[in-house]
Design a protein around this motif. Structure first.
Motif, PDB file in Angstrom:
ATOM      1  N   VAL A 141       0.864  -1.177   0.000  1.00  0.00           N
ATOM      2  CA  VAL A 141       0.000   0.000   0.000  1.00  0.00           C
ATOM      3  C   VAL A 141       0.903   1.231   0.000  1.00  0.00           C
ATOM      4  O   VAL A 141       1.504   1.562   1.014  1.00  0.00           O
ATOM      5  CB  VAL A 141      -0.925   0.015   1.238  1.00  0.00           C
TER       6      VAL A 141
ATOM      7  N   TYR B  46       1.689   3.784   3.025  1.00  0.00           N
ATOM      8  CA  TYR B  46       1.583   3.163   4.344  1.00  0.00           C
ATOM      9  C   TYR B  46       2.983   2.711   4.768  1.00  0.00           C
ATOM     10  O   TYR B  46       3.921   2.745   3.981  1.00  0.00           O
ATOM     11  CB  TYR B  46       0.594   1.977   4.287  1.00  0.00           C
TER      12      TYR B  46
ATOM     13  N   VAL C 241     -11.622   6.176  12.178  1.00  0.00           N
ATOM     14  CA  VAL C 241     -11.150   4.789  12.114  1.00  0.00           C
ATOM     15  C   VAL C 241      -9.641   4.782  12.332  1.00  0.00           C
ATOM     16  O   VAL C 241      -8.869   5.167  11.465  1.00  0.00           O
ATOM     17  CB  VAL C 241     -11.506   4.115  10.780  1.00  0.00           C
TER      18      VAL C 241
ATOM     19  N   GLY D 224     -10.787   7.188   7.920  1.00  0.00           N
ATOM     20  CA  GLY D 224      -9.573   6.531   8.349  1.00  0.00           C
ATOM     21  C   GLY D 224      -8.455   7.556   8.449  1.00  0.00           C
ATOM     22  O   GLY D 224      -8.410   8.506   7.676  1.00  0.00           O
ATOM     23  N   PHE D 225      -7.564   7.362   9.427  1.00  0.00           N
ATOM     24  CA  PHE D 225      -6.482   8.341   9.545  1.00  0.00           C
ATOM     25  C   PHE D 225      -5.232   7.652  10.061  1.00  0.00           C
ATOM     26  O   PHE D 225      -5.293   6.585  10.668  1.00  0.00           O
ATOM     27  CB  PHE D 225      -6.884   9.504  10.472  1.00  0.00           C
TER      28      PHE D 225
ATOM     29  N   LEU E 285      -4.441   6.811  -1.915  1.00  0.00           N
ATOM     30  CA  LEU E 285      -4.172   7.512  -0.655  1.00  0.00           C
ATOM     31  C   LEU E 285      -5.011   8.789  -0.585  1.00  0.00           C
ATOM     32  O   LEU E 285      -5.110   9.526  -1.548  1.00  0.00           O
ATOM     33  CB  LEU E 285      -2.681   7.877  -0.661  1.00  0.00           C
TER      34      LEU E 285
ATOM     35  N   LEU F 159      -9.729   1.926   4.680  1.00  0.00           N
ATOM     36  CA  LEU F 159      -9.974   3.303   5.122  1.00  0.00           C
ATOM     37  C   LEU F 159      -8.780   3.816   5.926  1.00  0.00           C
ATOM     38  O   LEU F 159      -8.404   4.980   5.817  1.00  0.00           O
ATOM     39  CB  LEU F 159     -11.248   3.394   5.976  1.00  0.00           C
ATOM     40  N   VAL F 160      -8.216   2.941   6.747  1.00  0.00           N
ATOM     41  CA  VAL F 160      -7.060   3.343   7.566  1.00  0.00           C
ATOM     42  C   VAL F 160      -5.790   3.353   6.724  1.00  0.00           C
ATOM     43  O   VAL F 160      -5.052   4.344   6.698  1.00  0.00           O
ATOM     44  CB  VAL F 160      -6.867   2.396   8.767  1.00  0.00           C
ATOM     45  N   LEU F 161      -5.540   2.238   6.042  1.00  0.00           N
ATOM     46  CA  LEU F 161      -4.279   2.097   5.308  1.00  0.00           C
ATOM     47  C   LEU F 161      -4.078   3.256   4.337  1.00  0.00           C
ATOM     48  O   LEU F 161      -2.960   3.707   4.129  1.00  0.00           O
ATOM     49  CB  LEU F 161      -4.251   0.769   4.539  1.00  0.00           C
ATOM     50  N   LYS F 162      -5.201   3.724   3.752  1.00  0.00           N
ATOM     51  CA  LYS F 162      -5.102   4.780   2.731  1.00  0.00           C
ATOM     52  C   LYS F 162      -5.706   6.099   3.196  1.00  0.00           C
ATOM     53  O   LYS F 162      -5.889   6.997   2.374  1.00  0.00           O
ATOM     54  CB  LYS F 162      -5.780   4.302   1.458  1.00  0.00           C
ATOM     55  N   ARG F 163      -6.029   6.187   4.481  1.00  0.00           N
ATOM     56  CA  ARG F 163      -6.593   7.439   5.039  1.00  0.00           C
ATOM     57  C   ARG F 163      -7.738   7.954   4.180  1.00  0.00           C
ATOM     58  O   ARG F 163      -7.692   9.072   3.636  1.00  0.00           O
ATOM     59  CB  ARG F 163      -5.525   8.535   5.110  1.00  0.00           C
ATOM     60  N   ILE F 164      -8.764   7.138   4.044  1.00  0.00           N
ATOM     61  CA  ILE F 164      -9.897   7.471   3.179  1.00  0.00           C
ATOM     62  C   ILE F 164     -11.027   8.081   4.006  1.00  0.00           C
ATOM     63  O   ILE F 164     -11.309   7.625   5.108  1.00  0.00           O
ATOM     64  CB  ILE F 164     -10.399   6.196   2.461  1.00  0.00           C
TER      65      ILE F 164
END
Lengths: 348, 348
Positions: free
Chosen positions: A69, A72, A256, A286-287, B250, B277-282
């Motif tokens: 990813v 990441y 998230v 997500g962050f 991302l 959502l987390v891995l890519k900060r979505i």
């Protein structure tokens, strides 16, 4: 044993064996005794450090898999030491930001001595009137995660209701305390009576429940938060997220941070109630803390006085000695730790 | 037949029979001939209107179930007419915003004549040099949904990649055209060759695919968007959402407008890839057009010239006559319609 290239010393390391699927085991890592020269390579702009504390964090599970990813953190390298956050003392510096003797926190290796090749990503430790280990937790990455996740991602308003899963963990215990001090009504879930007691008594949450003893998570949430949830700080995913979606309020926000209940499954559980995002106009975001480190000075300014005044407390679970590191990391995924899991590797 | 209380006239209605689970059927509704007085009740501040066009919209499926979500639209009332967006002519006004003869669009009943009790939620139609039916689509709720969802929720930047599901529908065809005019790379999915051709040729999408002919949605997305997706305009949910999550870039954004693939399932499908959502900060955000109607004048200012210059086109699927309304509404859920589904009930 010394030479002009520097003394050669013993250097224990925790080596990552190979990519993991399913539940990780201690034997996915190996403690190995290696040696290293106590000298930076010629012309290096890095740092030679002695590691004092190593941080065990749930996100490290994602790095045990072969992830690709972009943007990441990289996966661990099979055959190389685990890498992660830690607190260290500078033995030799090739970088203008640091000098010999400085303390820092940042990305380092799971070994006694490491060479840090990106010192610009490390933070110099200026305040030493708090436990040094706090820089793996309250004053380090988890603290900044709680701060940025709550204040920047959740857009809280006084009087709102906040629910936190994995609430006694390194991040959750802080989100709850920040939210209480900010003027929110705060409920948390955790996986044992001891942890629930901590939430209610030590961290002063308004209410808390043991998710392992609730046959119906939806009912547990409705009991603790009959008016619904304005803000959900998501650390676990799966069934808890599904139950929370049913209980979110109009214009609710879900930060998230992680989904620890899902990391060891071959296939993550399905989440069924996402249509609530539309019905209730919910923002779910997500962050990663990396995007917020520019706020670290502002964070310290807020939190250091709160620590001194006893308004913020922090519970750590300290594993002692280098050899205890693999078990400490694995323990995160069965919830064995109570509070922030840290490994104390050296008293210097 | 006239009296001092107003003429009594025939008034056909589409009656909602009872709450629906599973796939809705025409027989969940009934066309019934009733009568009504052509006069507002004494002292009413409402409007007596003649309905000209009725709008069939996917969100209406959620109203066929017994929902109790504060802040969302009410469920239909068993035994009463369906309600929804429409275009109507004012026959008598008790409200200062409207006078006899005005045209409006807004919430009305599925009947020949209706009394609108909340005229302040209706918009007066000032521009009649476009097809009147457009006020159920391009210039009505779906148009505002596309505008607000894309420009306000998706935070687009020129050059970004945009993927739209149900892309030939009332909202999707506009999101795609807005995104193209804004300078994005736009891909859509739809459920037939005819619809895919529309996307590519009429709406000038950069690429499109028929999801029913793709054995692997992830592969289809990777083929059309090898660099990944910055913005996903979500209309369908379920498997498509799961595949999209794997392909988001991302800091991507997902505007959740609806999940039509899920509305007729007893239990919605599980979505497994939310950890992205987390891995890519979505950011994934549900929205409803109600929160954005204050932007309607700004929207008209943008879109009316674009229509006149032929930069925005709109495809409608028009069912003719009051009796065709139930089938037109049900057809949405099998994708029978090509473009915006509207019912023309009267030429006045």
């Amino acid at each position: 044993m010394a030479s002009e290239d520097g003394e050669v010393v013993r250097n224990k390391q925790v080596i990552f064996r190979d990519f993991v699927s399913g539940f990780p085991k201690e034997t996915d890592m190996e403690v190995r005794e290696s040696t290293t020269k106590l000298r930076l390579p010629e012309g290096s702009s890095g740092l030679l450090v002695k590691n004092l504390y190593l941080s065990c964090d749930p996100y490290m599970r994602t790095r045990m898999a072969k992830l690709d990813v972009p943007g990441y953190v990289d996966s661990f390298k099979p055959g190389s030491p685990i890498t992660g956050y830690g607190v260290a003392r500078v033995l030799e510096s090739g970088h203008p930001n640091f000098k010999k003797g400085d303390l820092l926190w940042g990305f380092t290796g799971w070994e006694e001595c490491s060479i840090i090749t990106a010192p610009e990503t490390c933070f110099k430790i200026e305040h030493t009137d708090v436990p040094l280990s706090y820089y793996t937790g309250l004053l380090g990455m988890p603290g900044m995660t709680a701060y940025a996740g709550f204040f920047e991602v959740c857009s809280p308003k006084k009087g709102e209701t906040v629910f936190i899963s994995a609430a006694s963990g390194a991040v959750g215990q802080l989100v709850g305390q920040f939210a209480k001090l900010f003027g929110c009504y705060v409920v948390g879930s955790a996986g044992s009576k001891e942890k629930v007691d901590l939430l209610k008594n030590k961290f002063r949450f308004d209410d808390a429940f043991n998710y392992k003893e609730e046959p119906d998570l939806d009912a547990a949430l409705k009991r603790c938060l009959p008016e619904g949830i304005d803000i959900y700080f998501e650390n676990v995913g799966g069934k808890m997220l599904d139950a929370v979606l049913l209980n979110m309020k109009l214009h609710g926000r879900i930060a998230v941070c992680g989904m620890i209940s899902q990391y060891n499954l071959e296939q993550p559980e399905g989440v069924h109630n996402l249509m609530n995002l539309v019905l209730k106009r919910i923002r779910m975001e997500g962050f990663l803390v990396f995007d917020y480190y520019h706020l670290y000075p502002k964070f310290l300014e807020m939190v250091l006085p709160q620590i001194k005044e006893g308004k913020i407390v922090y519970v750590e679970d300290t594993a002692k000695g280098f050899e205890s590191a693999p078990a400490a990391l694995i323990g995160l995924f069965s919830g064995r730790n109570v509070g922030k899991q840290v490994v104390a590797v050296s008293h210097e």
